[in-house]
Structures are given as C-alpha cells and as structure tokens.
Write an enzyme that holds these catalytic residues in place. Structure first.
Site, PDB file in Angstrom:
ATOM      1  N   ARG A 197       0.838  -1.309  -0.057  1.00 47.09           N
ATOM      2  CA  ARG A 197       0.162   0.112  -0.021  1.00 47.09           C
ATOM      3  C   ARG A 197       0.794   1.185   0.036  1.00 47.09           C
ATOM      4  O   ARG A 197       0.430   2.327   0.544  1.00 47.09           O
ATOM      5  CB  ARG A 197      -0.788  -0.183   1.051  1.00 47.09           C
ATOM      6  CG  ARG A 197      -0.336   0.051   2.538  1.00 47.09           C
ATOM      7  CD  ARG A 197      -1.432   0.209   3.505  1.00 47.09           C
ATOM      8  NE  ARG A 197      -0.981  -0.136   4.957  1.00 47.09           N
ATOM      9  CZ  ARG A 197      -1.667   0.279   6.287  1.00 47.09           C
ATOM     10  NH1 ARG A 197      -2.837   0.714   5.832  1.00 47.09           N
ATOM     11  NH2 ARG A 197      -1.222  -0.071   7.191  1.00 47.09           N
ATOM     12  N   ASP A 201      -6.511  -3.975   0.170  1.00 47.13           N
ATOM     13  CA  ASP A 201      -6.924  -3.007  -0.815  1.00 47.13           C
ATOM     14  C   ASP A 201      -5.953  -1.802  -1.295  1.00 47.13           C
ATOM     15  O   ASP A 201      -6.163  -1.132  -1.915  1.00 47.13           O
ATOM     16  CB  ASP A 201      -8.181  -2.287  -0.464  1.00 47.13           C
ATOM     17  CG  ASP A 201      -8.368  -1.817   0.794  1.00 47.13           C
ATOM     18  OD1 ASP A 201      -7.243  -1.423   1.433  1.00 47.13           O
ATOM     19  OD2 ASP A 201      -9.437  -1.542   1.492  1.00 47.13           O
ATOM     20  N   GLY A 202      -4.916  -1.759  -0.524  1.00 51.56           N
ATOM     21  CA  GLY A 202      -3.780  -0.693  -0.635  1.00 51.56           C
ATOM     22  C   GLY A 202      -4.202   0.840  -0.027  1.00 51.56           C
ATOM     23  O   GLY A 202      -3.502   1.513  -0.362  1.00 51.56           O
ATOM     24  N   ARG A 210       5.208  10.052   2.584  1.00 49.95           N
ATOM     25  CA  ARG A 210       6.571   9.781   3.412  1.00 49.95           C
ATOM     26  C   ARG A 210       7.533  10.333   2.635  1.00 49.95           C
ATOM     27  O   ARG A 210       7.687  10.163   1.351  1.00 49.95           O
ATOM     28  CB  ARG A 210       6.471   8.428   3.610  1.00 49.95           C
ATOM     29  CG  ARG A 210       5.146   7.885   4.403  1.00 49.95           C
ATOM     30  CD  ARG A 210       5.467   6.328   4.998  1.00 49.95           C
ATOM     31  NE  ARG A 210       5.682   5.418   4.122  1.00 49.95           N
ATOM     32  CZ  ARG A 210       5.805   4.125   4.499  1.00 49.95           C
ATOM     33  NH1 ARG A 210       5.682   3.730   5.861  1.00 49.95           N
ATOM     34  NH2 ARG A 210       6.045   2.933   3.803  1.00 49.95           N
ATOM     35  N   ARG A 214      14.934  -1.679   2.131  1.00 48.30           N
ATOM     36  CA  ARG A 214      14.797  -2.539   3.231  1.00 48.30           C
ATOM     37  C   ARG A 214      15.665  -3.910   3.110  1.00 48.30           C
ATOM     38  O   ARG A 214      16.243  -4.195   1.995  1.00 48.30           O
ATOM     39  CB  ARG A 214      13.401  -3.121   3.535  1.00 48.30           C
ATOM     40  CG  ARG A 214      12.453  -1.827   3.433  1.00 48.30           C
ATOM     41  CD  ARG A 214      11.060  -2.128   2.677  1.00 48.30           C
ATOM     42  NE  ARG A 214      10.290  -1.027   2.365  1.00 48.30           N
ATOM     43  CZ  ARG A 214       9.426  -0.691   3.374  1.00 48.30           C
ATOM     44  NH1 ARG A 214       9.309  -1.290   4.727  1.00 48.30           N
ATOM     45  NH2 ARG A 214       8.614   0.481   3.057  1.00 48.30           N
ATOM     46  N   ASP A 222      11.604  -6.820   6.757  1.00 48.43           N
ATOM     47  CA  ASP A 222      10.892  -5.924   5.568  1.00 48.43           C
ATOM     48  C   ASP A 222      10.674  -4.672   6.236  1.00 48.43           C
ATOM     49  O   ASP A 222      10.289  -3.592   5.382  1.00 48.43           O
ATOM     50  CB  ASP A 222       9.563  -6.359   4.923  1.00 48.43           C
ATOM     51  CG  ASP A 222       8.561  -6.839   6.006  1.00 48.43           C
ATOM     52  OD1 ASP A 222       8.701  -7.534   6.644  1.00 48.43           O
ATOM     53  OD2 ASP A 222       7.633  -6.102   5.806  1.00 48.43           O
ATOM     54  N   ASN A 223      10.526  -4.627   7.562  1.00 49.37           N
ATOM     55  CA  ASN A 223      10.575  -3.205   8.213  1.00 49.37           C
ATOM     56  C   ASN A 223      11.738  -2.682   8.667  1.00 49.37           C
ATOM     57  O   ASN A 223      11.788  -1.666   9.700  1.00 49.37           O
ATOM     58  CB  ASN A 223       9.510  -3.239   9.089  1.00 49.37           C
ATOM     59  CG  ASN A 223       8.115  -3.690   8.840  1.00 49.37           C
ATOM     60  OD1 ASN A 223       7.959  -3.106   7.714  1.00 49.37           O
ATOM     61  ND2 ASN A 223       7.215  -4.075   9.492  1.00 49.37           N
ATOM     62  N   ASP A 229       8.002   2.457   8.778  1.00 53.77           N
ATOM     63  CA  ASP A 229       6.889   1.758   8.955  1.00 53.77           C
ATOM     64  C   ASP A 229       6.330   1.787  10.288  1.00 53.77           C
ATOM     65  O   ASP A 229       6.355   0.990  10.941  1.00 53.77           O
ATOM     66  CB  ASP A 229       6.939   0.343   8.427  1.00 53.77           C
ATOM     67  CG  ASP A 229       7.366   0.236   6.860  1.00 53.77           C
ATOM     68  OD1 ASP A 229       6.808   1.076   6.231  1.00 53.77           O
ATOM     69  OD2 ASP A 229       7.777  -0.889   6.361  1.00 53.77           O
TER      70      ASP A 229
END
Length: 543
Positions: free
Chosen positions: A114, A146-147, A204, A211, A285-286, A295
């Site tokens: 998203r 749904d992003g 952002r 990452r 991934d964060n 994130d």
C-alpha cells in the site's frame, strides 16, 4: 501552519532524477493485479485517484527540505498531488519488490502493498528524497488487501515520523497527511467487527526506502545477478562515500557497506531504547538499510516502564518484539541480511566480524546513552552497570512512568545532604512519575531511596555540577513524547473533522526537550481511561 514568507522553488519545479527505475530492471507486466514478480526490482503502478482530497496537515520542516513554502503546501494543487490525483512533471510512480521474515518466519514476496513511490527529488542542496504515498491504492504486491489506509493509522504515522525526527531518532519523514473523501472498511482487531472509517494518504519521505527484504527476495529466489546489481546500485546511490576511485565494487566494499549498516542499525536501536519507543513489528521488511525507523504501524511508547511490553496484538502471546528484546531482534535481522548477501562475499568469517560491530556499537552506545540519561559525565562500568540494572528492576516494581521519572530525576540536587534527607524527602520530586502512589509503601520507598542515595553519591564522586547535570539529562530525556493516548485523542477529533489537535501536537512535539509551560497537559501520565482502550494500549497491524 506558517506564513508564506519563506522562499519557494514551487511545486511544479521540483527536480526528479528517479535513478531507481532508470538503473534497475522493471517488471515487464504493466497491468495492476496481484502476482508474484520475478526478475525485477519494481513494478510501475499509478495511485488510485481520491474522490475529494483535503489537506489535514503538513510538516513545515520537511517541506523546507524540498524547497516548498506554506503557499505551496496549502494549495489545492498540493492536496491533489499528494492524495494521488495528479503527477508532477518528472514523477514516475512505482512499487518495490521485496520479501522478508515476519515474526521470525520467512514470508516470501511482500513488497509495497500500500505504498507507491512517486519519484526521487534532488533538492537544492543535492540531497535525495524519495516521496512515497501510503494508502493510495493497490499494487501488484497488495496480496488480498486494498492498498488503502484510514485516517486513524495515518494520523499516527504522520505525527510520529516527525516527532521522532525532533527527538533526534533516525527516521523516515512525513511531508503531508491528506483525506481522500472516501470511506475505507477496516476490522481493527481482526475480530469480525469491520467498520467504515475515513480514508487518508500520508506522503512519506526518505533518502531511500530500501529494506533488508529487498536483498532477501533475490537471495531466496537464487537471483544472484540481480542481487549484485541491486546491491551495487544501493551502494553507488545511498553509500557513495564507500566507493573507491576506480568506481569498482567488490567484496571489500560489500563488507564495508554491511559494517556500516550494522553500525547505523545499532545507533538507531540505542535511540529507541533511550526514548522508550517500541516499534511493534520489527520484521526484516521493516528494517531500513540506512538505519532509519521505518513503517509506523502498531508502535507504542512505554508509559509505565515494562521491558516485556509490546503494543502489537498480533504479538501478544510471544512478545517477540517487546521493548527489552529490540536490541536482540535487530541483531537477528542483521543475520538474515548477512545470509542474503553471502553469495556476493562467499565467506562467513568477515560477515560474522561485521555482526560483532553491531554488538560493540550497541553496547558502547547504550553506556553513553545511560550516562546522559542519568547526568553522568562518563559511564563507569565498575559502578554504573550495577546502578543501571538496579534502576531497571526498581522501575518495574511499581508502575513508573519512564519519561516523567527521568525528567524529574534531573531535579534532584547534586549537593543534597544525602544522609540527612529522609526517604520521603528524597522521593518527593519523583512522585508524579508513579501511576499508583499508594503502592509506594515503606518497603518500596526504602528501596527507591537507597538507590537514590547511591545515585547522588555517584554524582558527587564525579564532581557533578547541578546545572550541567540537569542540562545533560534534559537533553537526553524528552518531556514530550507521542503517547498512544495523545494519538487517540487527536484521531477522535480528526474523525469528526477537527484537525486542530493534530496540528497542535505536531507543534508541541517539535520541541520535545524544552519546557513549554502552556502545554503541560501533554506531558502528564497516561490517564486511567486509556489503560485498556483500543488504540491506547494494544494495537493491531491495521491500527
């Protein structure tokens, strides 16, 4: 908001160079549907237009980094662009492909589900800023989602990104928060109670959103050539100071690069521990390769000090990402990154040595940090290790507000006559830090007073001066942090169309170490009503 006196280059004059998509392979499929993407670093995708964009707030400081002023940011054009309705000249939107370990287990392909990168701006100081919309619709990496994003989570991310920056914590930034004019359905606690909520988009900003998982996905798929290409691009773009004169990349530079990631990650974690921040979802991934906090999902701040606390409902049983374990999890994540880049180095020993740099950097940084929090000129392991351990134990015996305790500790006079002061007199400046003052019985009072005497004696032995000690402590111990209950108050008002508290908190948190006499209400303990309220205690990944 601020006046329009600051000079501006103008929104339409932002310069994009977009090296990421120009130098790295794209997904050949241009249709926006969920799929596995192989042999590529990103997929081109456009934001989903919003029905009625409306600006909620923007960061003056981040806007200035881009060369924008209030007139630019308060225009309808700005709201349209940063809600995803318009593209500026030079914007080429895309979503990145990456994988990751989630709660300790390999999850395969994840990617920007998203988040949509609009492009990379090069500002007037030749600094690179990637602008990214979060909540602007689905991408090929959205899986079953749904992003989109809701106002609730977007307020939390927008304010916290900027609050962390002003706290001195390495972090990605936030430029703006915009309503979409749509309703988004979310089941906040995944318990079968979905609700419609206002939709929103956060813009952002970061030098890079790369990452650990960007490297992991190529290693996991055996795409070693692509792993090397992506690593070389990353070093040339985000770590140019590591390059040698020949411009050639090889094992030595890869190792220096990994060593730097280990150092900056350790430095970031020290800052988290210093201010009492709990990330909540430290999946690989964060984790940013730039050592930035990235994130902001179910994060939280320690109200009462509890090393075992995590704000994440998904992690409530195992508490993998609890406050006290964050340093160990960061190291675990670095080991996964080391495994991913091993094909480029093909030697375990130098990677293991680099991981040792993480531990050394963290240990040294923690000692310096604790010396600053306690007002010591330097950290003396012979006395201070035990003093700090004893304090950690004391803070857990009764509910003690971490931020308030350290701030009030600075008030204790160095030249106090330790032997003549009663236990009650010693504790008096600290009483505001206790959630249940009645729990401070004689036994607890005696323990705390005994520690305070040792602490003051330690300061006296060092020859500390009260003014210097207090200044040092107040520079390390914030008075204002973005507590979860403050976030919830701002969210409650914002969902009713009142954004005044969002902007007021943004202003207060610009000066977290300063006394702000007219803002004292934002520096108090968590109120009782917030103890178990959703959004104030535990949050989900949908929060």
């Amino acid at each position: 908001m601020r006046n329009n006196s600051q000079s501006s280059i103008g929104l339409d004059n932002l310069v994009f160079d977009n090296r990421f998509i120009q130098e790295l392979p794209a997904d050949p499929e241009t249709e926006n549907y969920r799929r596995q993407v192989t042999g590529a670093c990103y997929s081109r995708v456009f934001p989903t237009p919003a029905i009625q964009p409306a600006l909620v707030s923007y960061s003056q400081e981040m806007a200035e980094q881009l060369g924008l002023n209030a007139g630019d940011c308060e225009s309808d054009h700005f709201a349209q662009v940063f809600a995803g309705n318009r593209l500026l000249t030079g914007m080429e939107p895309y979503a990145s492909c990456y994988g990751g370990h989630q709660f300790g287990h390999w999850a395969g392909q994840l990617g920007d589900g998203r988040a949509i990168n609009l492009g990379e701006v090069v500002n007037q100081n030749n600094q690179r800023w990637t602008l990214q919309l979060k909540g602007a619709g689905p991408t090929p990496y959205s899986r079953t989602a749904d992003g989109l994003a809701v106002l609730r989570s977007s307020v939390r991310e927008f304010i916290c990104s900027e609050a962390m920056h002003h706290l001195g914590v390495p972090t990605t930034r936030a430029l703006s928060l915009t309503l979409t004019g749509e309703q988004v359905v979310r089941d906040m606690f995944y318990d079968g109670n979905p609700q419609s909520e206002p939709g929103a988009v956060v813009c952002r900003a970061a030098p890079s959103f790369t990452r650990f998982g960007n490297f992991q996905i190529f290693a996991a798929r055996g795409e070693t050539d692509l792993l090397r290409q992506f690593t070389d691009f990353t070093i040339r773009t985000d770590f140019p100071h590591l390059m040698n004169r020949s411009g050639q990349l090889g094992k030595d530079i890869y190792l220096r690069w990994f060593e730097e990631i280990c150092r900056t990650t350790a430095e970031m974690i020290v800052h988290w521990q210093r201010v009492g921040f709990v990330h909540g979802v430290m999946n690989t991934d964060n984790m940013s390769i730039l050592g930035l906090t990235i994130d902001y999902g179910p994060y939280g701040w320690l109200d009462h000090y509890d090393p075992d606390w995590t704000p994440n409902t998904t992690d409530a049983t195992h508490r993998r990402y609890r406050y006290g374990q964050q340093p160990q999890i960061a190291l675990w994540n670095l080991v996964q990154l080391a495994n991913a880049i091993y094909p480029l180095i093909e030697e375990a020993a130098p990677l293991e040595q680099a991981l040792g740099i993480y531990q050394d950097t963290f240990d040294q940084g923690w000692r310096v940090m604790m010396a600053q929090k306690l007002g010591f000129d330097t950290f003396d392991p012979k006395t201070d290790e035990a003093l700090c351990q004893a304090l950690s134990t004391l803070l857990t015996e009764v509910e003690t507000d971490m931020s308030i305790f350290y701030r009030k500790l600075a008030l204790l006079e160095v030249d106090s006559d330790i032997d003549r002061l009663s236990d009650e007199q010693l504790l008096k400046p600290l009483m505001d830090a206790y959630y249940q003052p009645d729990a401070i019985n004689d036994a607890v009072q005696a323990k705390v007073a005994d520690w305070l005497r040792k602490y003051l004696y330690r300061l006296q032995q060092e020859g500390a001066v009260q003014a210097d000690k207090k200044q040092r402590m107040n520079a390390a111990n914030p008075k204002y942090v973005f507590r979860n209950y403050l976030a919830q108050l701002a969210i409650d008002k914002a969902e009713q169309g009142d954004f005044a508290l969002v902007n007021e908190l943004l202003g207060v948190l610009r000066k977290p170490y300063q006394e702000q006499p007219d803002k004292e209400q934002y520096a108090v303990k968590r109120p009782d009503w917030a103890r178990q309220r959703p959004g104030c205690s535990m949050l989900s990944c949908s929060s």
